[in-house]
Each structure stands twice: as structure tokens, then as C-alpha cells.
Design an enzyme around this catalytic site. Structure first.
Site, PDB file in Angstrom:
ATOM      1  N   SER A  81       2.474  15.758 -19.211  1.00  0.00           N
ATOM      2  CA  SER A  81       2.850  17.157 -19.026  1.00  0.00           C
ATOM      3  C   SER A  81       4.360  17.227 -18.800  1.00  0.00           C
ATOM      4  O   SER A  81       5.135  16.847 -19.664  1.00  0.00           O
ATOM      5  CB  SER A  81       2.039  17.780 -17.888  1.00  0.00           C
ATOM      6  OG  SER A  81       1.964  19.180 -18.051  1.00  0.00           O
ATOM      7  N   LYS A 131      -6.172  21.564 -20.899  1.00  0.00           N
ATOM      8  CA  LYS A 131      -5.319  21.649 -19.699  1.00  0.00           C
ATOM      9  C   LYS A 131      -6.212  21.863 -18.488  1.00  0.00           C
ATOM     10  O   LYS A 131      -6.568  22.992 -18.132  1.00  0.00           O
ATOM     11  CB  LYS A 131      -4.322  22.802 -19.842  1.00  0.00           C
ATOM     12  CG  LYS A 131      -3.112  22.655 -18.929  1.00  0.00           C
ATOM     13  CD  LYS A 131      -2.275  21.445 -19.300  1.00  0.00           C
ATOM     14  CE  LYS A 131      -1.094  21.249 -18.380  1.00  0.00           C
ATOM     15  NZ  LYS A 131      -0.382  20.013 -18.648  1.00  0.00           N
TER      16      LYS A 131
END
Length: 590
Positions: free
Chosen positions: A389, A191
Site C-alpha cells: 500500500s 482492500k
């Protein structure tokens, strides 16, 4: 004094009369605009659709009435408009071919360029021709135009073919000069969205995933150009390494990158030959704007809705105004999807997603709305340039998912990034704080200090629960176990081609493929497409154009160019939902 008053009165009267005349002319222009917008374009026999590849490409645009009134050229092109125009050109018997003139063109994503190119290849299946010309080709326009039957270049022009590069930049040290730093909580080693604010270079996991999707995109481009131009992939890589933009133009024909060098008037003669008309005859040309008013196939059968969801995912309209000109506003989208659910005339819905994500909370609300819709009718997702996402969050529960081969998707992870301004306020500006509090965490999140270790632990637990929820949504929608999802999650970004192999998507295909799949799931043979949400009327567009924020946003976009996206992200970061499911704010690919 009497004469003075007489002249003043005459001047005021003149100003009033001129204002009235200008107002009348303005009204007449706007009425004419409204009438022309509703007019149907008649296509003459032996016509050509002229596609000008200049400006900024976006998923979907809306008209600016003032551009039309004052004859200004539009600076943005809608992908939906281009694809629709190519399809109409294919189906209309009076249109014999497409002429593409490439200029300074910037696409939002590689997947959008691929979609246009695939539409052009589908057009050629009708037996019609495509001719492309440019004074100079950028790498992006060359990739699209390489699908043409004939590819021409100005004798003094350039052709850029150099490969791809991603060059993210990092703000940590810049912010530190002002006494600002960010406190980070995240789940997922890949991430990487917060790195721009918390690091000074790419992390190893981020470099791994960026390398993978950059190479994947380049391989698709190489393969596509190789097939159309009959040039080996190895040769195309050699040309890129040689940086042929600075090569002698004559070598470009030897390389088979172009077919011939022509001036603009000579290209017109080539097109006249294809139309079998004399050199002195006029070419019947249709612009992209003309094609919008060309009737498509007759609406017949059942209705399939295509709902466009593109931009950052935000909680409300207020948050939308802080980010960029286009957002996926959860409150509005949920309401729209409920209306589609309750409309019995709509038999299935295609959710067109082009989003890098955003608010985790907003993503969860939209996911729920999709589930409610899916309970009543089929839902198929068509992924555009991004569906990552939060963009993947709202997609994962659909009945079926299509992506482009170069769609950037996955990135199943969540983070919270909290600005700490205490150094700026205390050390730089000399502001002092004192306090009285009734409870241990009463001052949680104040500007006077950063979070302490206990507070960071609480935040990490909260974000961890958000990640677990996201992961469970994916597992449920993709019919996988939590452990299977975890293997491909951790915030890892995947290219569409790779996402198919790990079952994040069901197929590689276009928006048209998604529509056909939705109709099949709804068990309807005859159908037509209706796009949602509705585009604003000319009057709504007019009033929107008058909005100062809209005007300033447009000017800022033109001024900043490629830096517009990171600037708006920086401007709004402290106003967004603290818990984010999103990609890095700007995927930098050149």
C-alpha cells in the site's frame, strides 16, 4: 528543640551527601558507557560469535543506556545488527564459527527470518561452521536454525512445527455495543484493511489473497528446511499435520529434524571439538553487542547510502506519537532525502522499506522526494517484511526494486474510514445536539450525525481521485499502462515471489543485493555503505529513555505482546489522516 533541629539538620545533610555521591556514580557510569560504546572490540584467535535468538525482532533498534548501566538484557533485536554481525563474522579470520542459542523469539515478519537464514547460508560459504541449540524450538527459530550444520535439542525439549495460520479478529459487533460504527469509502475489492471495523468475517476477496500469501510463505519455509535438513517437503507437511511438538523426542532424530539430544554443557564440548581445544579450555565468545564494535571492512571507495524507512507512514511527528514507537514521518523523510540528494559524496541511495503503509498524503510526499532524488542519483529499493500500500507507493518510482521472496507487497488501493460516534453520544449517553448553519455542508463531519448520502458520494469521488493518482504513480514507475496496473491493483496483496512475475518488483534479493545494484547503476566499482538516518548518540538515547511516553510505550508493548499493534491502531485511528493507503493494521500470522 535544639536536639531535634540538630538531628533534622544531620538527616538533611546525609541525604544531600548521598544524593551527591549517587549523582557522581551515575555520571561515572554514563561516561563509562559512552566510552565503551565507542570502544573497538578486539577479536581473539579461535573465537565464536554467539547469537542469542531471544526477544522481539525489529527492522532497526536503538540502544537504551539504562539497560547497559543496570545490566538489563535487551528485549529487542535489530535485524540490521544481526545481518551486520553475521557478515563481520564471515569476513573476520579469527572467528571460526557461529553458535546459535534459540529461546523465546518473535520475528516481526517471515521475510526477516528468511533474511537471517540467507545470511547464515552465505556465512557457511566461507567454510566456517554453524551450531544451533535450544531447550525448545519455536517454529520460527527452527526455521532459522535449520540452516546450521548441526542442530541440537535438549533431551526434554520440544520442537514446534505445525504450519501457518492467520486469525484476524473483527471489532464491528464490539463497537456496536458502545454505539460506535465506521463509515467506509474504499477503492479496490481486495482492500481489506477496514474489515476489522466494518465486518464480522473475512470477505471472499480477502480470503483469496490471504490464502495465496499464506501458502506462498509456507512453501518457501518448506523448501528451505527441506534443502538444509534433507527432508522431503511431503514429509515436512506430514510432520506439521502430526503436530510433532507433542511427539516423543526420540522420534525427532529419526525424522532428521534434529541431529542429537544434548545438555548445555555437552553442546559446549561439541564446540570445543570444532575449535580443537581441550575440554578445560575457555571458549572465546562474542555477543551481538560485541560484534557491533568489531571493525568491518575498511571504508574505501565511493559512498552508497542505505536509508531505513520502517513503520507506519504518517504526516508529521505529532501523528507519529499517536501510533507506535517507530514511524515513517513524511516531513522528516523528505528532508532527509533532500540532504542525501545534495550530498555529492553519496553516489547512490538504497531505500530500505519495511512498512504496511499509512497516510496516502504522506506517501505521495515521500514519492515526490524519491523522484527528486532519483533525478540526481540512482535509487534502489530493498523491501523488508512489508512494502505494501503506502509502502509500495513510496517504492514504485525507484530505478530498481528488490524484495524478499516472502515480502508482502502490492495492495495498490486507498480507503477512508470515518468513525461515527453519534450513537454513543445520543443513544448511550443521552447527549442532544442543535445547530444553526450558514451553508449546506457547514456541519460536514460533525460528531452529531453520520455522513449523509450526498456527503458519502463526495468522499467516494475524493478517494477515487486518490486511487487514480496512486495507480498512475505505479504505472509511471513500473513502465506499465494504467490498464495493466488495474489488473494487479484493486488493493490486492502479493507475495514477493508472485510480485516478480507481475513486474511489481525487479528481483528477489537481499539488502546486500540492492547495495550492489545501486553501485552498479552509479557506475562505481569500489564502495562502502553508510546507514541513514544516523542512530541517536548515547546522550540522545538517554534523554529519549527518560521520556515518559517512551517508557509507557515499552511497558505497553511488553504487556500486550501480539495485541500491541492493534491496540495502538485503535487508540490512534481517529487522529490519523482520514485517507489511508495501508494494509490491515495487523497481519496475523502464527
Amino acid at each position: 528543640m535544639k536536639e531535634f533541629l540538630k538531628y533534622v539538620l544531620a538527616t538533611v545533610t546525609g541525604i544531600i551527601l548521598v544524593s551527591i555521591v549517587m549523582a557522581i556514580l551515575g555520571v561515572i557510569s554514563l561516561v563509562g558507557l559512552a566510552a565503551s560504546s565507542a570502544a573497538t572490540t578486539q577479536v581473539e584467535d579461535n573465537s565464536v560469535f554467539t547469537l542469542m535468538l531471544s526477544g522481539q525482532l525489529e527492522e532497526r533498534t536503538q540502544d537504551n543506556p539504562f539497560d547497559k548501566v543496570f545490566g538489563a538484557a535487551s528485549e529487542t533485536l535489530g535485524l540490521d545488527d544481526i545481518l551486520d554481525a553475521i557478515k563481520k563474522a564471515k569476513d573476520n579470520k579469527n572467528i571460526k564459527g557461529i553458535y546459535i542459542e534459540a529461546g523465546l523469539f518473535s520475528a516481526d515478519t517471515p521475510a526477516s527470518m528468511h533474511a537471517i537464514r540467507e545470511a547464515l547460508l552465505d556465512f557457511k560459504k566461507s567454510g566456517k561452521w554453524i551450531v544451533a541449540y535450544a531447550d525448545s524450538y519455536t517454529q520460527g527459530t527452527y526455521y532459522i536454525c535449520s540452516a546450521a550444520d548441526k542442530l541440537y535439542l535438549n533431551p526434554s525439549g520440544m520442537l514446534d512445527w505445525h504450519g501457518l495460520v492467520s486469525e484476524p479478529y473483527f471489532m464491528k459487533d464490539l463497537l456496536a455495543k458502545f454505539g460506535v460504527k465506521y463509515q467506509l469509502c474504499k477503492v479496490g475489492k481486495y482492500k481489506s484493511a477496514p474489515e476489522q471495523m466494518t465486518a464480522d468475517k473475512m470477505s471472499d476477496p480477502n480470503r483469496e489473497q490471504v490464502t495465496a500469501y499464506m501458502n506462498g510463505i509456507w512453501q518457501v519455509m518448506l523448501s528451505d528446511v527441506s534443502k538444509s535438513r534433507n527432508i522431503s517437503v511431503d514429509s515436512l507437511n506430514i510432520y506439521a499435520d502430526r503436530y510433532i511438538a507433542l511427539s516423543d523426542q526420540k522420534d525427532l532424530v529419526k525424522m532428521k529434524m534434529v541431529d542429537k539430544f544434548l545438555y548445555t554443557n555437552e553442546v559446549k564440548n561439541e564446540i570445543k571439538k570444532l575449535l580443537k581445544i581441550d575440554k578445560d579450555d575457555h571458549i572465546n565468545q562474542l555477543t551481538l553487542e560485541d560484534m557491533a564494535n568489531v571493525p568491518g571492512k575498511k571504508e574505501d571507495g565511493e559512498r552508497i547510502a542505505v536509508y531505513y524507512a520502517f513503520g507506519d507512514i504518517v504526516d508529521s511527528e505529532t501523528a507519529s506519537s499517536l501510533t507506535s514507537s517507530q514511524s515513517i514521518v513524511a516531513t522528516e523523510v523528505c528532508k532527509d532525502l533532500e540532504e542525501l540528494m545534495n550530498d555529492d559524496d553519496i553516489k547512490a541511495v538504497v531505500l530500505r522499506v519495511n512498512s504496511p503503509g499509512g497516510s496516502a498524503y504522506a506517501s505521495e510526499q515521500i514519492w515526490r522526494a524519491v523522484q527528486n532524488l532519483k533525478a540526481k542519483k540512482p535509487v534502489v529499493v530493498s523491501m523488508g517484511g512489508y512494502a505494501a500500500s503506502g509502502g509500495y507507493y513510496i517504492s514504485c518510482g525507484a530505478n530498481y526494486i528488490y524484495s524478499e521472496p516472502t515480502t508482502i507487497t502490492g495492495s495498490i488501493g486507498i480507503f477512508g474510514m470515518f468513525p461515527d460516534f453519534s450513537g454513543l453520544l445520543t443513544d448511550k449517553l443521552g447527549v442532544k445536539f442543535d445547530q444553526v448553519k450558514t451553508n449546506k455542508h457547514a456541519d460536514f463531519g460533525t460528531m452529531s450525525r453520520p455522513f449523509n448520502a450526498e456527503e458519502m458520494a463526495l468522499l467516494e469521488q475524493y478517494i477515487g481521485r486518490g486511487y487514480e493518482l496512486f495507480r498512475s504513480r505505479v504505472a509511471e514507475g513500473r513502465k506499465m499502462s494504467i490498464d495493466q496496473v488495474e489488473e494487479i491493483a484493486q488493493g490486492r496483496v502479493w507475495l514477493g515471489n508472485d510480485a516478480l512475475k507481475i513486474k511489481l518488483v525487479d528481483g528477489i534479493g537481499s539488502l546486500d543485493d540492492a547495495v550492489k545494484k545501486a553501485a552498479k547503476l552509479a557506475k562505481v566499482d569500489k564502495f562502502y555503505v553508510a546507514n541513514y538516518p544516523d542512530q541517536p548518540s548515547w546522550f540522545e538515547s538517554l534523554t529519549g529513555s527518560l521520556d515518559s511516553g517512551s517508557y509507557l510505550d515499552k511497558q505497553m508493548r511488553e504487556t500486550l505482546g501480539e495485541y500491541y499493534a492493534p491496540f495502538t491502531y485503535m487508540k490512534s485511528i481517529n487522529k490519523q489522516n482520514a485517507i489511508q493507503a495501508r494494509l490491515p493494521y495487523y497481519i496475523n500470522i502464527k
